[in-house]
Design a protein around this motif. Structure first.
Motif, PDB file in Angstrom:
ATOM      1  N   LEU B 140     -86.196  52.819 -23.384  1.00 45.64           N
ATOM      2  CA  LEU B 140     -86.565  51.732 -22.466  1.00 45.64           C
ATOM      3  C   LEU B 140     -85.481  50.669 -22.409  1.00 45.64           C
ATOM      4  CD1 LEU B 140     -90.256  51.065 -23.564  1.00 45.64           C
ATOM      5  CD2 LEU B 140     -89.455  52.549 -21.724  1.00 45.64           C
ATOM      6  N   SER B 141     -85.490  49.892 -21.339  1.00 50.28           N
ATOM      7  CA  SER B 141     -84.589  48.750 -21.238  1.00 50.28           C
ATOM      8  C   SER B 141     -85.077  47.651 -22.183  1.00 50.28           C
ATOM      9  CB  SER B 141     -84.570  48.225 -19.814  1.00 50.28           C
ATOM     10  OG  SER B 141     -85.780  47.534 -19.567  1.00 50.28           O
ATOM     11  N   GLY B 142     -84.194  46.678 -22.417  1.00 52.65           N
ATOM     12  CA  GLY B 142     -84.540  45.592 -23.333  1.00 52.65           C
ATOM     13  C   GLY B 142     -85.821  44.869 -22.935  1.00 52.65           C
ATOM     14  N   GLY B 143     -85.962  44.607 -21.646  1.00 48.52           N
ATOM     15  CA  GLY B 143     -87.149  43.900 -21.179  1.00 48.52           C
ATOM     16  C   GLY B 143     -88.415  44.725 -21.378  1.00 48.52           C
ATOM     17  N   GLU B 144     -88.288  46.027 -21.109  1.00 47.32           N
ATOM     18  CA  GLU B 144     -89.457  46.895 -21.307  1.00 47.32           C
ATOM     19  C   GLU B 144     -89.812  47.007 -22.786  1.00 47.32           C
ATOM     20  OE1 GLU B 144     -88.450  49.666 -17.398  1.00 47.32           O
ATOM     21  OE2 GLU B 144     -87.789  50.284 -19.382  1.00 47.32           O
ATOM     22  N   GLN B 145     -88.781  47.032 -23.628  1.00 44.44           N
ATOM     23  CA  GLN B 145     -89.051  47.075 -25.070  1.00 44.44           C
ATOM     24  C   GLN B 145     -89.780  45.807 -25.508  1.00 44.44           C
ATOM     25  OE1 GLN B 145     -85.777  48.147 -27.572  1.00 44.44           O
ATOM     26  NE2 GLN B 145     -85.292  49.975 -26.381  1.00 44.44           N
ATOM     27  N   GLN B 146     -89.386  44.681 -24.928  1.00 49.51           N
ATOM     28  CA  GLN B 146     -90.082  43.440 -25.268  1.00 49.51           C
ATOM     29  C   GLN B 146     -91.546  43.521 -24.835  1.00 49.51           C
ATOM     30  OE1 GLN B 146     -90.667  40.963 -27.248  1.00 49.51           O
ATOM     31  NE2 GLN B 146     -88.696  40.023 -26.848  1.00 49.51           N
ATOM     32  N   MET B 147     -91.787  44.168 -23.689  1.00 52.88           N
ATOM     33  CA  MET B 147     -93.170  44.333 -23.229  1.00 52.88           C
ATOM     34  C   MET B 147     -93.961  45.194 -24.213  1.00 52.88           C
ATOM     35  SD  MET B 147     -92.638  44.984 -19.186  1.00 52.88           S
ATOM     36  CE  MET B 147     -91.825  43.762 -18.166  1.00 52.88           C
ATOM     37  N   VAL B 148     -93.319  46.250 -24.723  1.00 50.53           N
ATOM     38  CA  VAL B 148     -94.010  47.091 -25.711  1.00 50.53           C
ATOM     39  C   VAL B 148     -94.310  46.272 -26.962  1.00 50.53           C
ATOM     40  CG1 VAL B 148     -93.892  49.153 -27.151  1.00 50.53           C
ATOM     41  CG2 VAL B 148     -92.925  49.203 -24.849  1.00 50.53           C
ATOM     42  N   ALA B 149     -93.332  45.464 -27.362  1.00 51.63           N
ATOM     43  CA  ALA B 149     -93.535  44.659 -28.574  1.00 51.63           C
ATOM     44  C   ALA B 149     -94.710  43.698 -28.395  1.00 51.63           C
ATOM     45  CB  ALA B 149     -92.260  43.899 -28.922  1.00 51.63           C
ATOM     46  N   ILE B 150     -94.763  43.045 -27.243  1.00 50.31           N
ATOM     47  CA  ILE B 150     -95.880  42.124 -26.998  1.00 50.31           C
ATOM     48  C   ILE B 150     -97.181  42.915 -26.854  1.00 50.31           C
ATOM     49  CG2 ILE B 150     -96.843  40.398 -25.414  1.00 50.31           C
ATOM     50  CD1 ILE B 150     -93.954  39.601 -24.720  1.00 50.31           C
TER      51      ILE B 150
END
Ligand SMILES: Nc1ncnc2c1ncn2[C@@H]1O[C@H](COP(=O)(O)OP(=O)(O)OP(=O)(O)O)[C@@H](O)[C@H]1O
Ligand SMILES: [Mg+2]
Lengths: 291, 239
Positions: B140-150
């Motif tokens: 995933l892109s960085g932003g999508e990874q952040q979404m997974v983290a949240i």
């Protein structure tokens, strides 16, 4: 051709035990990054517990085997709690020193109690050998292969198909991530030590009835576990199994076709050759192993 | 502030790494449904303060109380079980597992019974993750990874959500998207402590802010009372 198949078959059943040893080393290694240099002696201890429980306590083999597995599970938890946790802040090499020392203590304990004698274990199951074509399948081969196959099926099913398995994979991939989802990583390490030693004990239990027991048995198993891991790829669970099976077969073939004295050094030769030719092994990820 | 619905209170918190004292007696609290932004320069101890709350680092002195329970000495996994869930600065996803597995794992320990409902909730917040549910997290892109983290944290049904720089390292387009998500979580009643260097994002969603400087709370107040005048704050943080 017949002799080749026969050798392969007995190699596979030997290899099944090496696979278990390599897999149990890998379970602990992947969870904790610790290479348990004392593992061979823990395997030996598992075998001795079975021996004692069968001969002196006169338990039926099956109960003795289950008890030995449970004892070694407890020992794994205890080792992790009592000897690994307290040295976590120290240098990583301390883990290697600790595991070697604990192994030697077990070995020394066994020598002290039993001397250097060699013990035959009574036959467990008298399964009649049967034939597939000209191939002889002995009871031992059948027994060992079946037990290991069933165990591996259960093991890999849990690892890849259950929630518990996914949690274990997760902790393997990121310990920080695991703490963020509420996993008690310390307890996880302890339980993986328990599982690792219990699996090692299972290997010992399978060896006990087919080989002569002596306190120095551990060293030969450790090196075979390492060879299997190296061949399969250090840290790979599937690789440990495949490596173990291949090593078992290689030992039989080398021993027969080249020179019987080669059998005992096959493991060392494989380690040297794999490290030179393909350091990551068959299924290895490129990992740096710290000891 | 009404102490009746106080969710978290931190008082006199000291944290050191070895001989280096990073937090030197900080105090703050959060009430239910409140969003507090933690501001401060790099290295001022923002992450350390979240990690102390989560139990990842130990306090050398001070007290952290969560919903009336003293959690100062509690192990990290027990603090998690109480509902204090952190989204770390490094995200710390499980790179080789799928998006869906990463998310499900968020609820594996604390919220198992509700796992399917929560997954639904998370996919509502992040439709994009639903499309990528079978993809490995590392792809995933960085932003999508952040979404997974949240999303993974939301799976655990947090009572207090600790966000460590949700916009960190993201492209502007993602910063807005993450900002909307944080706002949506707030609208749905979340209580959040959010470390954020992007001041416009921080002030858009936060009710209150505190500024960490040299290991102490140097300033703080209600975002409303700033009346959009942020220059003063920037000076307090960085100069
Ligand atoms: N595990 C650690 N060991 C030693 N020092 C650390 C550790 N973690 C952080 N520090 C130091 O403590 C100080 C505060 O770090 P912290 O990560 O809390 O800052 P931060 O405000 O979150 O910074 P940033 O904005 O860069 O994320 C820094 O000087 C950092 O180098
Ligand atoms: Mg930080």
């Amino acid at each position: 051709m017949d002799i080749f198949l026969q050798l392969t078959l007995s190699g596979l059943s030997q290899g099944a035990i090496f696979a278990l040893i390599a897999l149990s080393l890998t379970v602990v290694y992947r969870a904790t990054t610790i290479v348990n240099f004392g593992h061979g002696d823990f395997v030996m201890a598992g075998a001795f517990f079975v021996y004692v429980l069968v001969i002196y306590v006169e338990l039926p083999y099956v109960f003795a085997a289950i008890s030995a597995v449970l004892i070694m599970l407890g020992m794994g938890l205890g080792v992790s709690r009592g000897f690994i946790d307290p040295i976590k802040a120290g240098p990583h090499i301390g883990f290697a020193m600790m595991s070697i020392s604990l192994g030697y203590v077990l070995r020394g304990g066994a020598r002290f109690l039993w001397g250097r004698e060699v013990f035959p274990m009574p036959r467990v199951f008298d399964i009649e050998p049967f034939f597939i074509g000209n191939l002889v399948v002995t009871g031992d081969v059948l027994f060992i292969s079946a037990i290991v196959a069933v165990f591996l099926l259960i093991f890999f099913f849990i690892f890849y198909r259950t929630t518990t398995g996914v949690i274990i994979q997760a902790v393997y991939q990121s310990e920080r991530g695991a703490t963020l989802i509420g996993v008690n990583v310390r307890a996880f390490h302890q339980s993986m030590w328990g599982v690792g030693l219990a699996m090692g004990a299972l290997a010992g239990i399978l060896i006990a009835p087919i080989s002569l027991l002596h306190p120095d048995l551990g060293a030969t198993f450790l090196i075979r576990g390492f060879a299997a891991m190296t061949l399969g790829g250090f840290g790979s669970l599937g690789g440990a199994v495949v490596g173990g099976l291949l090593l078992g077969v290689a030992e039989q073939l080398f021993g027969f076709y080249i020179n019987s004295s080669l059998q005992d050094i096959t493991a060392y030769l494989i380690i040297v050759a794999v490290l030179v030719i393909r350091p990551a092994g068959l299924f290895g990820r490129t990992v740096t192993v710290r000891v | 502030m009404d102490t009746h619905n106080e969710v978290l209170s931190v008082s006199g918190l000291h944290v050191s790494y070895g001989t280096k004292e990073v937090l030197r007696g900080i105090d703050y609290n959060i009430s239910e449904r409140e969003v507090v932004a933690v501001l401060g320069a790099n290295g001022s101890g923002k992450s350390t303060s979240l990690n102390a709350i989560s139990g990842f680092v130990g306090a050398s002195s001070g007290r952290i109380v969560f919903n009336g329970t003293d959690i100062t000495e509690l192990a990290a996994h027990k603090i998690f079980r109480l509902g204090v869930i952190q989204v770390s600065q490094a995200r710390d996803l499980f790179p080789g597992l799928t998006v869906e597995h990463n998310l499900r794992l968020g609820a594996a320990v604390r919220n198992r019974e509700e796992i399917e409902q929560r997954l639904e909730v998370v996919f509502n917040y992040f439709p994009r993750l639903s499309e990528r549910r079978n993809q490995q997290a590392r792809s995933l892109s960085g932003g999508e990874q952040q979404m997974v983290a949240i999303g993974r944290a939301v799976m655990a049904n947090p009572k207090l959500l600790l966000l460590d720089e949700p916009s960190g390292g993201l492209a502007p387009q993602f910063i807005n998207e993450i900002g909307d998500i944080v706002q949506a979580l707030k609208d749905d009643g979340a209580t959040m402590l959010m470390v954020e260097q992007n001041l416009s994002l921080a002030f858009k969603v936060a009710d209150r802010f505190i500024i960490l400087r040299d290991g102490m709370v140097s300033d703080g107040g209600f975002v409303k009372s700033l009346e959009g005048n942020h220059d003063e704050i920037v000076r307090t943080i960085y100069l």
